[in-house]
Design a protein around this motif. Structure first.
Motif, PDB file in Angstrom:
ATOM      1  N   ARG A 111       1.393  -4.355 -10.640  1.00 50.87           N
ATOM      2  CA  ARG A 111       1.693  -5.664 -11.422  1.00 50.87           C
ATOM      3  C   ARG A 111       1.975  -5.554 -13.112  1.00 50.87           C
ATOM      4  NH1 ARG A 111      -3.146  -6.759 -14.276  1.00 50.87           N
ATOM      5  NH2 ARG A 111      -4.824  -5.417 -13.921  1.00 50.87           N
ATOM      6  N   ALA A 142      -1.247   7.937   3.628  1.00 50.78           N
ATOM      7  CA  ALA A 142      -2.484   7.020   3.850  1.00 50.78           C
ATOM      8  C   ALA A 142      -2.091   5.721   2.867  1.00 50.78           C
ATOM      9  CB  ALA A 142      -3.652   7.499   3.632  1.00 50.78           C
ATOM     10  N   ALA A 143      -2.889   4.740   2.995  1.00 54.33           N
ATOM     11  CA  ALA A 143      -2.789   3.684   2.275  1.00 54.33           C
ATOM     12  C   ALA A 143      -2.971   4.084   0.760  1.00 54.33           C
ATOM     13  CB  ALA A 143      -3.648   2.534   2.444  1.00 54.33           C
ATOM     14  N   TRP A 144      -2.218   3.707  -0.383  1.00 54.17           N
ATOM     15  CA  TRP A 144      -2.425   4.088  -1.862  1.00 54.17           C
ATOM     16  C   TRP A 144      -2.171   5.584  -2.016  1.00 54.17           C
ATOM     17  CZ3 TRP A 144      -6.350   1.093   0.620  1.00 54.17           C
ATOM     18  CH2 TRP A 144      -6.367  -0.158   0.338  1.00 54.17           C
ATOM     19  N   GLU A 145      -1.644   6.458  -1.020  1.00 57.25           N
ATOM     20  CA  GLU A 145      -1.512   7.480  -1.374  1.00 57.25           C
ATOM     21  C   GLU A 145       0.024   7.647  -1.879  1.00 57.25           C
ATOM     22  OE1 GLU A 145      -1.887  10.456   1.974  1.00 57.25           O
ATOM     23  OE2 GLU A 145      -0.123  11.587   1.085  1.00 57.25           O
ATOM     24  N   LEU A 146       0.077   7.860  -3.015  1.00 56.61           N
ATOM     25  CA  LEU A 146       1.308   7.924  -3.667  1.00 56.61           C
ATOM     26  C   LEU A 146       1.617   8.833  -4.774  1.00 56.61           C
ATOM     27  CD1 LEU A 146       1.831   3.864  -3.385  1.00 56.61           C
ATOM     28  CD2 LEU A 146       3.351   5.487  -2.540  1.00 56.61           C
ATOM     29  N   ARG A 188       0.717  -1.210  -0.014  1.00 52.29           N
ATOM     30  CA  ARG A 188       0.176  -0.091   0.315  1.00 52.29           C
ATOM     31  C   ARG A 188       0.682   1.282   0.135  1.00 52.29           C
ATOM     32  NH1 ARG A 188      -3.082  -3.685   2.417  1.00 52.29           N
ATOM     33  NH2 ARG A 188      -2.001  -3.531   4.394  1.00 52.29           N
ATOM     34  N   GLU A 197      -6.031  14.672  -3.461  1.00 53.01           N
ATOM     35  CA  GLU A 197      -6.015  13.981  -1.938  1.00 53.01           C
ATOM     36  C   GLU A 197      -5.133  14.927  -1.163  1.00 53.01           C
ATOM     37  OE1 GLU A 197      -3.718  10.029  -3.235  1.00 53.01           O
ATOM     38  OE2 GLU A 197      -4.858   9.927  -1.684  1.00 53.01           O
ATOM     39  N   ALA A 230      -1.684   7.032 -10.343  1.00 57.89           N
ATOM     40  CA  ALA A 230      -1.495   6.240 -11.389  1.00 57.89           C
ATOM     41  C   ALA A 230      -2.617   5.926 -12.327  1.00 57.89           C
ATOM     42  CB  ALA A 230      -0.968   4.895 -11.258  1.00 57.89           C
ATOM     43  N   HIS A 231      -3.712   6.650 -12.023  1.00 59.42           N
ATOM     44  CA  HIS A 231      -5.030   6.335 -12.750  1.00 59.42           C
ATOM     45  C   HIS A 231      -4.892   6.810 -14.106  1.00 59.42           C
ATOM     46  CE1 HIS A 231      -8.980   6.433 -14.219  1.00 59.42           C
ATOM     47  NE2 HIS A 231      -8.883   7.456 -14.582  1.00 59.42           N
ATOM     48  N   ARG A 262      -4.091   7.035  -6.882  1.00 55.86           N
ATOM     49  CA  ARG A 262      -4.962   8.128  -7.684  1.00 55.86           C
ATOM     50  C   ARG A 262      -4.054   8.676  -8.765  1.00 55.86           C
ATOM     51  NH1 ARG A 262      -9.555   9.679  -5.995  1.00 55.86           N
ATOM     52  NH2 ARG A 262      -9.533  11.506  -7.019  1.00 55.86           N
ATOM     53  N   LEU A 278       0.055  -4.055  -5.229  1.00 53.37           N
ATOM     54  CA  LEU A 278       0.247  -2.469  -5.516  1.00 53.37           C
ATOM     55  C   LEU A 278       0.543  -2.356  -6.767  1.00 53.37           C
ATOM     56  CD1 LEU A 278       0.034   0.195  -4.222  1.00 53.37           C
ATOM     57  CD2 LEU A 278       2.347  -0.023  -3.378  1.00 53.37           C
ATOM     58  N   VAL A 325       0.812  -1.661 -14.076  1.00 55.65           N
ATOM     59  CA  VAL A 325      -0.056  -0.841 -13.755  1.00 55.65           C
ATOM     60  C   VAL A 325      -0.379  -0.815 -12.471  1.00 55.65           C
ATOM     61  CG1 VAL A 325      -1.650  -1.172 -15.826  1.00 55.65           C
ATOM     62  CG2 VAL A 325      -1.919  -2.752 -14.129  1.00 55.65           C
ATOM     63  N   ALA A 326      -0.762   0.159 -11.562  1.00 57.02           N
ATOM     64  CA  ALA A 326      -0.864   0.099 -10.122  1.00 57.02           C
ATOM     65  C   ALA A 326      -2.456  -0.305  -9.759  1.00 57.02           C
ATOM     66  CB  ALA A 326      -0.638   1.505  -9.807  1.00 57.02           C
ATOM     67  N   HIS A 327      -2.447  -0.606  -8.392  1.00 54.00           N
ATOM     68  CA  HIS A 327      -3.700  -0.767  -7.869  1.00 54.00           C
ATOM     69  C   HIS A 327      -4.745   0.385  -8.019  1.00 54.00           C
ATOM     70  CE1 HIS A 327      -6.346  -0.880  -4.445  1.00 54.00           C
ATOM     71  NE2 HIS A 327      -6.029  -2.304  -4.376  1.00 54.00           N
ATOM     72  N   PRO A 328      -5.911   0.224  -8.269  1.00 55.71           N
ATOM     73  CA  PRO A 328      -6.712   1.292  -8.666  1.00 55.71           C
ATOM     74  C   PRO A 328      -7.097   2.300  -7.675  1.00 55.71           C
ATOM     75  CG  PRO A 328      -7.998  -0.932  -8.354  1.00 55.71           C
ATOM     76  CD  PRO A 328      -6.703  -1.035  -8.226  1.00 55.71           C
ATOM     77  N   TRP A 329      -6.566   2.082  -6.399  1.00 58.29           N
ATOM     78  CA  TRP A 329      -6.755   2.974  -5.508  1.00 58.29           C
ATOM     79  C   TRP A 329      -5.671   4.329  -5.626  1.00 58.29           C
ATOM     80  CZ3 TRP A 329      -9.440   0.164  -0.780  1.00 58.29           C
ATOM     81  CH2 TRP A 329     -10.754  -0.204  -1.451  1.00 58.29           C
ATOM     82  N   ARG A 336      -9.716  11.973 -15.927  1.00 60.12           N
ATOM     83  CA  ARG A 336     -10.730  12.265 -15.025  1.00 60.12           C
ATOM     84  C   ARG A 336     -11.419  13.579 -15.152  1.00 60.12           C
ATOM     85  NH1 ARG A 336      -9.389   9.668  -9.884  1.00 60.12           N
ATOM     86  NH2 ARG A 336      -7.571   8.856  -9.821  1.00 60.12           N
TER      87      ARG A 336
END
Lengths: 659, 659
Positions: B616, A322-326, A303, B329, A544-545, A542, B614, A536-540, B547
């Motif tokens: 992949r 926070a988690a996924w705050e990157l 995370r 965020e 890397a969306h 932001r 996180l 690709v990153a975890h969808p959360w 977005r």
């Protein structure tokens, strides 16, 4: 290397950690000298460190007065230690870290008389600077002596002491001399006369001392130092709080209860590293830390870690987010946090070994990921400019500096790079016939395994090319194993051959183990699949969306402005999946000291008008088609992230927007 | 309101700025009492401010000891001003801001005896707290008196003084009483006895005093205060620096040379506001500031402002980011910065007027944008919880607080909201027959225009509905103009009618002016086009890549978890263009005190597994199709950003990811 008796091991081991014989240890490093790096980017980084960086940092420590502070404290230089003190109150630590780095280098090049003389001089300065009572910190002298140990939360005395001890351990392990180790022992005894059960409570506001104490125990054979380290770790989160109770200092709850990676990134990662050492050294008495360390690694890895291996999303408090705050452009990802991450992963790997369900492959991959990306990015190709902060996107303003007011990062990078060969291989207490290859690089390794000496010569252009050739130079009589990495990023297992004949290795937890009776002259060969990988990153996440990063092997790439004349990198996008099927790797010997680049095709939007509005209402259809602009095809060149900002300034990005 | 002589104007004007007669002024506000808000969210916010927030803040100022500090300084309360001081060294400013807010409220509700008694008591406390020499700051008393004016950079004495003066001006304008104005004059005289040409140099480390001095000049008729303000503004960036030379304090170069919005957001915006006041009041001697103010407005508006009107992208230093650096965020977007932004835009609009090429429409739109979004978001629907920081995305951890250690925001919001009607209308010195409507809201306005009194009654449910009905209650004999906003966000001009008969107004710079001989009873009507608008950002805003935000009229919307049971808001995406053609506005009287919501359809991905990696590697084709996951259709409800975090905590986002 001279042989010196220690309680547990006959000879000192020239490596940053020596878990040999520790009840919780599985692997032990192959020391400097026995492990060497002879070619490729790691060896080049180390050579630059030897020839430029170590010299540069020593000069800076002289220019900034950090060594003079210690000379004055020891009466070797006229002046008032308080009135004439220069730099930050933790300036001693820069000297200690330089000394540690220089010692690791000396371990491999003991013939370097100039370096040895410089090391000797600094050791003598430290001997002189130590007080009768064992105290050593050039800031808290004179009238400031009354403040000693009164503010563990903020004043970094234990942090500085930790680096003193680590330098002393390195000096002993590199030279066999016990002069500085004696200083360290006196210092630790002094600390323990102030703090401890029945004495003063107190945790380390900036951890680092815990890990140092564990190595001091290992170097001296005196287990009490490790017990002291455990006591200090357990002081975090005590009631009432010893250092204020803030998450910033990892003092919000007992470490054993912590499950979320929070607070100051470097402090946190150092503390977790110390806890890992304790689980290795004192597995029973430290057992309550076990679930915490595991959970913290998962939280960090799943995370809170950048794709470059960096840690710490926030400038504010140099802290984890926070988690996924990157966020990419405001990533803090301090170079010191990358050093700490590398050391933590390595120590966890040494502890758990392979095949014990400890996630060895993931730990090894993490070491490789941070080393080749967000750690070595900290030093410029000139060896004398440094990043403190390692963002993943930039508009051209972020450049390496020759030095910093808080100069923790340059000597921290230097000590890690100087010790690099010692992180590359490991032997195994449970599977004593196997030699584990942790970092792939051209070089040699000579290790004692069950039955005798196994010596290998590795030839490879990794990570530029995937081919690896391992020649058996010497082997014991009996069967033994050569364990080669099976990285998580590889989409197919490597097909290994011995003298051209395919062999089936045993797949164990991120490694492939080739076991047989080896004969000198046999050659193991295989090719790692270095296809260009869209990541690709975890969808959360932001930041890397709608974006993809490009990787190849362990390397993460970025687009730099210098390779894209005529179009602003911020106007470049790629087709879905970064159009990865179209990317090709190309060796460019003349570029950035020689590097592989990725060449592909992207799309460039027309440059926004200088007065383009910040926001605009858009018809739904227009937005749906992602702006009706005339995208033009553009040739793209991506360079390894580690090498960015070594040319003219301009925008850079790791996460490439897709259209 | 009692009439009191001032040099330039016969009666005090109950408004935060009174540029009447200033050589650089075009517009002047219609004061409190003559302008009222009677319905809609602005009136509701003001009523909540009157009935809850003013009371709450006064109570907090008592609980936190901020008023007691002043009582002790004035000998009204036993104790030692230094030993017993409570709170931050700038705690006085909270009291001053509360007093200003209370005075603006009293201007409209002078019959509120309880509020008047409270105001009188605080005024008496301030009178008592003032020293013989005019100094007034309850922190720098006793042994701390020696530190007065020694650290303008950090110690906020001028900031506190500025709020004292602004409170005094409000007290005078609201009540006609000169008691506190006399305190302010003595204070300003004291400051000018310390600083000034030939005396001590010194700029304001936290601006605010400059704007205050300009209003003091206007309230007293003594132009020297404005000249002092100019001197202080010109001290920024002096050689040698008076306050350290850092961009954080806007001291890196003379303000006249500044072209980029940098440094601490609130300090910067206050300084620009003061410079704008000076261009209004002393256009010739302040002329060198003109290009700076224009360029700074452009830089803020085109590169550094959130879609909510917030300013300040960085927690670190509470500062503006680089151009286009607008992370969602981690947006700081301090409530005080929104207040400052609103006040700056208003003053620029008053200065330039309409039709003079000063961008009046853009300035009016900016006022409306920040007010309805990132400013009023600072106060909860309960009127007693506040945001200091206003992010545009959150994971559920960010909630309003009852108070803060640094409590600048709550009373700052309160003083702005209390004065809201005074920001809603303006009369014109160049086009004296026209009344300008700056903020659309239900209410009444009575203004003196060329030829006599023009009185209007506005009926509207704006911004919930677009319909506006303006009844002429009283009108002069001759022709006069009613100028109605023509917002930049409207995709078509409003078709205005008088008594149902279409009229062609004159389009002037963001307004439509209807000129005629008005008769009482005539009704102007029109409907603003409140279609749901997808909003996209400049392509270099990384946080908005891929977005879209949803807006309707001046309102920016967000998705909150509370409206989406069963799916995590972070797993929600929308079709390209936010599928805006499918969105419908719906009035929900029971929700959040009554609000329009936007209802539409989105897509939800299956919730990521708890152990989802996180990062992949992904096949190019897979990424190209944006993850082969089973998106499900999901009904979406978007609520106004201003109203977020008034229900149970959970994720929120303004910028909606597209698939």
């Amino acid at each position: 290397m001279p042989q010196t008796e220690t309680a547990r091991n006959e000879t000192p081991l020239a490596a940053p950690a020596d878990p040999r014989g520790a009840p919780g240890a599985r692997l032990s490093p192959v020391p400097l000298g026995a492990a060497t790096l002879t070619g490729g980017p790691l060896a080049e980084a180390r050579e630059r460190n030897r020839t430029i960086t170590l010299e540069t940092i020593h000069r800076r420590c002289e220019e900034c007065g950090a060594i003079d502070n210690l000379r004055r404290a020891g009466g070797l230089l006229a002046g008032d230690p308080v009135a004439d003190f220069q730099g930050a109150f933790y300036a001693d630590s820069d000297v200690h870290k330089w000394l540690e780095a220089a010692c690791w280098q000396l371990a491999e090049t003991p013939e370097d008389d100039a370096l040895r003389a410089r090391v000797d001089e600094v050791v003598a300065v430290l001997e002189a600077a130590q007080g009768e009572d064992g105290y050593l910190n050039s800031y808290f002298m004179g009238e400031r002596a009354a403040r000693r140990w009164t503010n563990l939360r903020d004043e970094h005395e234990m942090y500085c002491g930790g680096h003193l001890v680590q330098a002393a351990v390195a000096h002993f392990r590199a030279t066999g001399e016990r002069r500085l180790l004696a200083v360290a022992e006196r210092f630790a005894a002094h600390v323990w006369s102030v703090f401890g059960p029945g004495r003063r409570p107190g945790a380390d506001g900036h951890p680092g001392y815990e890990t140092a104490l564990v190595e001091l125990a290992r170097a001296t054979g005196d287990p009490r130092y490790a017990e002291q380290a455990l006591w200090f770790v357990e002081q975090h989160g005590a009631t009432p709080p010893a250092i204020g109770g803030r998450a910033y200092h990892l003092d919000h709850e007992p470490l054993a209860a912590q499950r979320e990676v929070v607070g100051h990134a470097v402090r946190a990662l150092y503390l977790y590293t110390g806890a890992t050492d304790l689980l290795t050294e004192l597995p029973e008495s430290a057992a309550s830390l076990d679930p915490a360390v595991d959970a913290l690694w998962r939280d960090f890895t799943d995370r809170k870690r950048y794709v470059t291996g960096g840690g710490g999303a926030r400038h504010d408090g140099e802290a984890f987010g926070a988690a996924w705050e990157l966020d990419d452009e405001r990533a803090y990802a301090e170079s010191c946090a990358s050093v700490a991450h590398f050391q933590w992963a390595w120590r966890m790997l040494l502890r758990s070994g392979v095949g014990a369900g400890g996630g060895a492959g993931e730990l090894r991959d993490a070491m490789e990921q941070v080393l080749h990306n967000g750690l070595l990015s900290g030093v410029g190709l000139d060896g004398e400019h440094f990043f403190y902060v390692n963002p993943l996107a930039d508009n051209g303003g972020h450049r390496r500096s020759p030095w910093f007011g808080t100069a923790c990062c340059p000597p921290n990078l230097a000590r890690l790079v100087a010790a690099l060969p010692a992180y590359a291989y490991a032997v195994d207490s449970v599977d004593p016939a196997t030699l584990w290859v942790l970092l792939l690089a051209e070089g040699r390794v000579r290790a004692e395994v069950a039955g005798g000496t196994l010596e290998l010569a590795v030839t490879t252009a990794y990570p530029w090319e995937g081919g690896v050739r391992v020649e058996v130079v010497r082997a014991p009589e009996g069967e033994c194993g050569i364990a080669l990495p099976a990285p998580g990023w590889a989409d197919a297992p490597v097909e290994w051959a011995v003298d051209g004949v395919g062999v089936a290795g045993e797949a164990v937890d991120g490694f492939t183990v080739l076991r047989r009776r080896w004969r000198a002259g046999e050659v193991v060969s295989g090719v790692y699949p270095l296809a260009v990988r869209p990541v690709v990153a975890h969808p959360w996440v932001r930041a890397a969306h709608g974006r993809t990063a490009l990787a190849r092997g362990p390397l993460v790439f970025c687009l730099e402005q210098a390779d894209h004349p005529g179009v602003d990198v911020r106007d470049i996008a790629v087709a879905g999946g970064a159009g990865a099927e179209g990317w090709e790797a190309e060796w460019r010997p003349e570029l950035l000291g020689g590097t592989v680049v990725l060449r592909g095709e992207g799309l460039a939007r027309p440059a926004p008008a200088p007065d383009a509005p910040l926001y605009r209402s858009a018809g739904a259809r227009e937005v749906g088609e992602r702006e009706r602009v005339a995208w033009e095809r553009v040739a793209l060149t991506a360079v390894p992230y580690r090498l960015w900002a070594n040319r003219e300034a301009g925008p850079m990005q790791v996460w490439l927007p897709e259209v």
